[in-house]
Design a protein around this motif. Structure first.
Motif, PDB file in Angstrom:
ATOM      1  N   SER A  96      20.547  21.427  11.772  1.00 48.09           N
ATOM      2  CA  SER A  96      20.734  22.916  11.598  1.00 48.09           C
ATOM      3  C   SER A  96      19.781  23.333  10.314  1.00 48.09           C
ATOM      4  CB  SER A  96      22.172  23.378  11.171  1.00 48.09           C
ATOM      5  OG  SER A  96      22.532  23.007   9.860  1.00 48.09           O
ATOM      6  N   GLY A  97      19.786  24.516  10.083  1.00 52.67           N
ATOM      7  CA  GLY A  97      18.968  25.257   9.180  1.00 52.67           C
ATOM      8  C   GLY A  97      19.702  25.130   7.886  1.00 52.67           C
ATOM      9  N   THR A  98      21.088  25.351   8.020  1.00 54.28           N
ATOM     10  CA  THR A  98      22.055  25.113   7.102  1.00 54.28           C
ATOM     11  C   THR A  98      21.833  23.716   6.286  1.00 54.28           C
ATOM     12  OG1 THR A  98      23.668  26.604   8.335  1.00 54.28           O
ATOM     13  CG2 THR A  98      24.542  25.372   6.325  1.00 54.28           C
ATOM     14  N   SER A 122      21.485  38.493   3.746  1.00 60.53           N
ATOM     15  CA  SER A 122      20.989  37.482   4.775  1.00 60.53           C
ATOM     16  C   SER A 122      22.183  36.641   5.369  1.00 60.53           C
ATOM     17  CB  SER A 122      20.529  36.187   3.635  1.00 60.53           C
ATOM     18  OG  SER A 122      19.945  35.145   4.568  1.00 60.53           O
ATOM     19  N   MET A 123      21.868  35.721   6.129  1.00 63.79           N
ATOM     20  CA  MET A 123      23.258  35.114   6.888  1.00 63.79           C
ATOM     21  C   MET A 123      23.731  34.364   6.075  1.00 63.79           C
ATOM     22  SD  MET A 123      23.533  31.996   8.821  1.00 63.79           S
ATOM     23  CE  MET A 123      24.985  31.927   9.982  1.00 63.79           C
ATOM     24  N   ALA A 125      24.800  31.443   5.609  1.00 55.70           N
ATOM     25  CA  ALA A 125      24.558  30.030   5.187  1.00 55.70           C
ATOM     26  C   ALA A 125      23.663  29.889   4.243  1.00 55.70           C
ATOM     27  CB  ALA A 125      23.742  29.709   6.660  1.00 55.70           C
ATOM     28  N   THR A 126      22.696  30.787   3.787  1.00 56.70           N
ATOM     29  CA  THR A 126      21.893  30.768   2.641  1.00 56.70           C
ATOM     30  C   THR A 126      22.767  30.487   1.210  1.00 56.70           C
ATOM     31  OG1 THR A 126      20.414  32.650   3.566  1.00 56.70           O
ATOM     32  CG2 THR A 126      20.092  32.063   1.269  1.00 56.70           C
ATOM     33  N   VAL A 168      14.673  34.499   1.001  1.00 59.04           N
ATOM     34  CA  VAL A 168      14.641  34.670   2.372  1.00 59.04           C
ATOM     35  C   VAL A 168      13.392  35.474   2.967  1.00 59.04           C
ATOM     36  CG1 VAL A 168      16.298  35.061   4.371  1.00 59.04           C
ATOM     37  CG2 VAL A 168      17.226  34.371   2.152  1.00 59.04           C
ATOM     38  N   ASP A 194      13.992  29.856   2.334  1.00 57.26           N
ATOM     39  CA  ASP A 194      14.737  30.035   3.534  1.00 57.26           C
ATOM     40  C   ASP A 194      14.046  30.733   4.756  1.00 57.26           C
ATOM     41  OD1 ASP A 194      16.483  30.858   5.604  1.00 57.26           O
ATOM     42  OD2 ASP A 194      18.212  30.982   4.362  1.00 57.26           O
ATOM     43  N   CYS A 196      14.378  30.348   7.931  1.00 50.64           N
ATOM     44  CA  CYS A 196      15.128  30.166   8.985  1.00 50.64           C
ATOM     45  C   CYS A 196      14.739  31.270  10.188  1.00 50.64           C
ATOM     46  CB  CYS A 196      16.605  30.378   8.736  1.00 50.64           C
ATOM     47  SG  CYS A 196      17.113  28.547   8.105  1.00 50.64           S
ATOM     48  N   GLN A 197      14.129  32.119   9.601  1.00 50.58           N
ATOM     49  CA  GLN A 197      13.898  33.492  10.724  1.00 50.58           C
ATOM     50  C   GLN A 197      12.612  33.544  10.790  1.00 50.58           C
ATOM     51  OE1 GLN A 197      15.996  37.063   9.951  1.00 50.58           O
ATOM     52  NE2 GLN A 197      18.154  35.913   9.720  1.00 50.58           N
ATOM     53  N   SER A 218      15.540  27.215  10.901  1.00 47.01           N
ATOM     54  CA  SER A 218      16.707  27.086  11.748  1.00 47.01           C
ATOM     55  C   SER A 218      16.111  27.146  13.520  1.00 47.01           C
ATOM     56  CB  SER A 218      17.595  28.087  11.485  1.00 47.01           C
ATOM     57  OG  SER A 218      18.542  27.976  12.819  1.00 47.01           O
ATOM     58  N   LYS A 223      16.748  31.972  17.587  1.00 49.53           N
ATOM     59  CA  LYS A 223      15.624  32.023  16.662  1.00 49.53           C
ATOM     60  C   LYS A 223      14.226  32.054  17.597  1.00 49.53           C
ATOM     61  CE  LYS A 223      17.817  31.670  12.673  1.00 49.53           C
ATOM     62  NZ  LYS A 223      19.055  32.464  13.005  1.00 49.53           N
TER      63      LYS A 223
HETATM   64  C1  LIG Z   1      18.140  33.494   7.164  1.00 47.74           C
HETATM   65  C2  LIG Z   1      19.207  32.322   7.566  1.00 47.74           C
HETATM   66  N1  LIG Z   1      19.621  31.516   7.063  1.00 47.74           N
HETATM   67  C3  LIG Z   1      20.134  30.281   7.275  1.00 47.74           C
HETATM   68  C4  LIG Z   1      20.552  30.031   8.614  1.00 47.74           C
HETATM   69  C5  LIG Z   1      21.301  29.105   9.042  1.00 47.74           C
HETATM   70  O1  LIG Z   1      20.627  28.236   9.953  1.00 47.74           O
HETATM   71  P1  LIG Z   1      21.555  27.386  11.162  1.00 47.74           P
HETATM   72  O2  LIG Z   1      22.444  28.333  11.948  1.00 47.74           O
HETATM   73  O3  LIG Z   1      20.594  26.651  11.831  1.00 47.74           O
HETATM   74  O4  LIG Z   1      22.462  26.561  10.406  1.00 47.74           O
HETATM   75  C6  LIG Z   1      20.327  31.210   9.517  1.00 47.74           C
HETATM   76  C7  LIG Z   1      20.501  31.000  11.041  1.00 47.74           C
HETATM   77  O5  LIG Z   1      21.381  31.609  11.635  1.00 47.74           O
HETATM   78  C8  LIG Z   1      19.595  32.355   8.993  1.00 47.74           C
HETATM   79  O6  LIG Z   1      19.090  33.223   9.857  1.00 47.74           O
END
Ligand SMILES: Cc1ncc(COP(=O)(O)O)c(C=O)c1O
Length: 410
Positions: A96-98, A122-123, A125-126, A168, A194, A196-197, A218, A223
């Motif tokens: 995963s991106g996390t 942000s999401m 997870a950051t 991000v 980050d 991920c996007q 991610s 995505k």
């Molecule tokens: C900006 C951002 N950071 C982190 C993540 C985490 O990625 P993942 O869902 O693959 O763990 C996402 C994904 O949703 C994201 O959009």
């Protein structure tokens, strides 16, 4: 599917719904609105998978025949191909991106008692990845012109405990990295992107991801490059970071049953890698289409009160989302849904105001630009398989609802 209030609308029904909501007739008799024969989804992955089904099927079959399901040759090939795509020396494929953010922070030496500067727009997870290390996220407000971290505010957030900065690239728009890299350099901090996007986005001509110590991508299904399940990757130009991430992703194991440190199970599955390899071949073309969709929306919405962040011509945004900003976001969203256009809100609540981070003590109003963006943002349908007709329909419907600018400066 199945968001409440959404239904497939016939052409006349969709038009009459628009007219009812607007209470003014839409004077576009030949417009694309009239042609909207069905609901326009904000994202429809079935279109992509329908087109790729046979190719994906035979790729999955190849993995089945080899029966190497975790890491292995397929994952190694994807790592090579993705590293080439983002012009990084190393790609470490993960689940995963996390996980990628977590390992990048660990490689930067971030740990308990440290602080990491990032954005709350942000999401979650950051911030979570920072918390996993035992460090504390320190949120800096965004630049409303880009929705990304405002580099001019980052320096003021540096303390003796700061260890890293995590910008991000929200919606695929590169954050302004030069001032942040300069700050990181002067203060001895690590910069972790980050991304991920932002698969394939460019900042000042260079692909994002490995411009600092490391970056996280991610491959969540939605995505720009999405797996058929969970997946992510860390990219870096640093040999030490890559080696550490490879070790940590698989229980800290250096040889079979030899464990150098306490690691994780963050490995990528071969099924995901093989799907990603099929899709990676199309990523450039898909990104080009996303950019075309964005410029078409810009044309259609020019002169309305809809605010659209401008693109910095020195950078390349990959439009994971096409985000607009309006004061009456929720009303506009309802009108669009009634007219058959699905939208999304990324994100309705900033991280610093989430219950999960209440202990950090950020009060409402503490990050005004971030909070305002979360109240006003609306993400339009934007994915490569959208038809020209759908794009025109969405843009014209929105222009009709949003109307002309009444004051200067929006
Ligand atoms: C900006 C951002 N950071 C982190 C993540 C985490 O990625 P993942 O869902 O693959 O763990 C996402 C994904 O949703 C994201 O959009």
């Amino acid at each position: 599917m199945g968001r409440p209030g959404l239904r497939a609308g016939s052409i006349p029904a969709a038009r009459s719904r628009i007219s009812n909501v607007l209470s003014v007739p839409i004077a576009t008799p030949n417009s694309a609105i009239r042609e909207l024969a069905r609901v326009v989804p904000q994202l429809d992955l079935t279109r992509q998978h329908e087109a790729l089904r046979e190719e994906i099927r035979s790729a999955l079959d190849r993995v089945c025949r080899a029966s190497a399901f975790i890491l292995g040759a397929e994952v190694a090939k994807f790592e090579e191909e993705f590293a080439a795509h983002v012009e990084a020396k190393h790609c470490v494929a993960l689940n995963s991106g996390t996980s990628a953010l977590h390992l990048a922070l660990m490689a930067a030496g971030v740990g308990p008692g440290d602080e990491v500067i990032t954005t709350s727009n942000s999401m979650i997870a950051t911030a979570e990845a920072i918390s996993y290390t035992g460090a504390t996220p320190v949120f800096v407000d965004i630049d409303p012109a880009t929705a990304n971290i405002d580099p001019s505010l980052a320096e003021g957030a540096v303390t003796a405990r700061t260890r890293a900065i995590v910008p991000v690239h929200l919606y695929g728009r590169p954050a302004d990295l030069d001032p942040l890299l300069d700050l990181a350099d002067r203060k001895g901090l690590s910069l972790i992107e980050d991304a991920c996007q932002a698969h394939g986005a460019r900042y000042r001509g260079q692909r994002v991801g490995a411009l600092g110590l490391a970056g996280a991508f991610s491959f969540y299904p939605t995505k720009n490059l999405g797996a058929c399940g969970e997946a992510g990757a860390l990219v870096t130009n640093d040999d030490r970071v890559a080696a550490l991430a490879r070790n940590l992703r698989s229980h800290g194991e250096s040889r079979h049953y030899v464990h150098d440190r306490v690691g994780f199970n963050y490995r990528m599955e071969a099924f995901q890698a093989t799907v990603l390899r099929v899709k990676l071949k199309r990523l450039r073309q898909w990104t080009e289409r996303r950019r075309q969709i964005a410029s078409r929306y810009r044309e259609l919405l020019a002169g309305t009160r809809v605010e659209m962040p401008a693109d910095d011509p020195r950078n390349e945004c990959v439009y994971h989302q096409f985000a607009i900003y309006v004061d009456d976001r929720d009303q506009l969203r309802t009108k669009l849904e009634t007219g058959g256009v699905q939208t999304a809100v990324h994100y309705p609540q900033p991280i610093h105001l989430q219950k999960a981070y209440a202990s950090l003590g950020y009060a409402p109003g503490s990050l005004p630009h971030t909070e305002r963006a979360c109240q006003r943002v609306l993400c339009l349908p934007s994915f490569p398989e959208l038809t020209d007709q759908e794009i025109s329909g969405v843009g014209e419907m929105l222009a009709a609802f949003a109307g002309a600018r009444t004051t200067t400066g929006g």
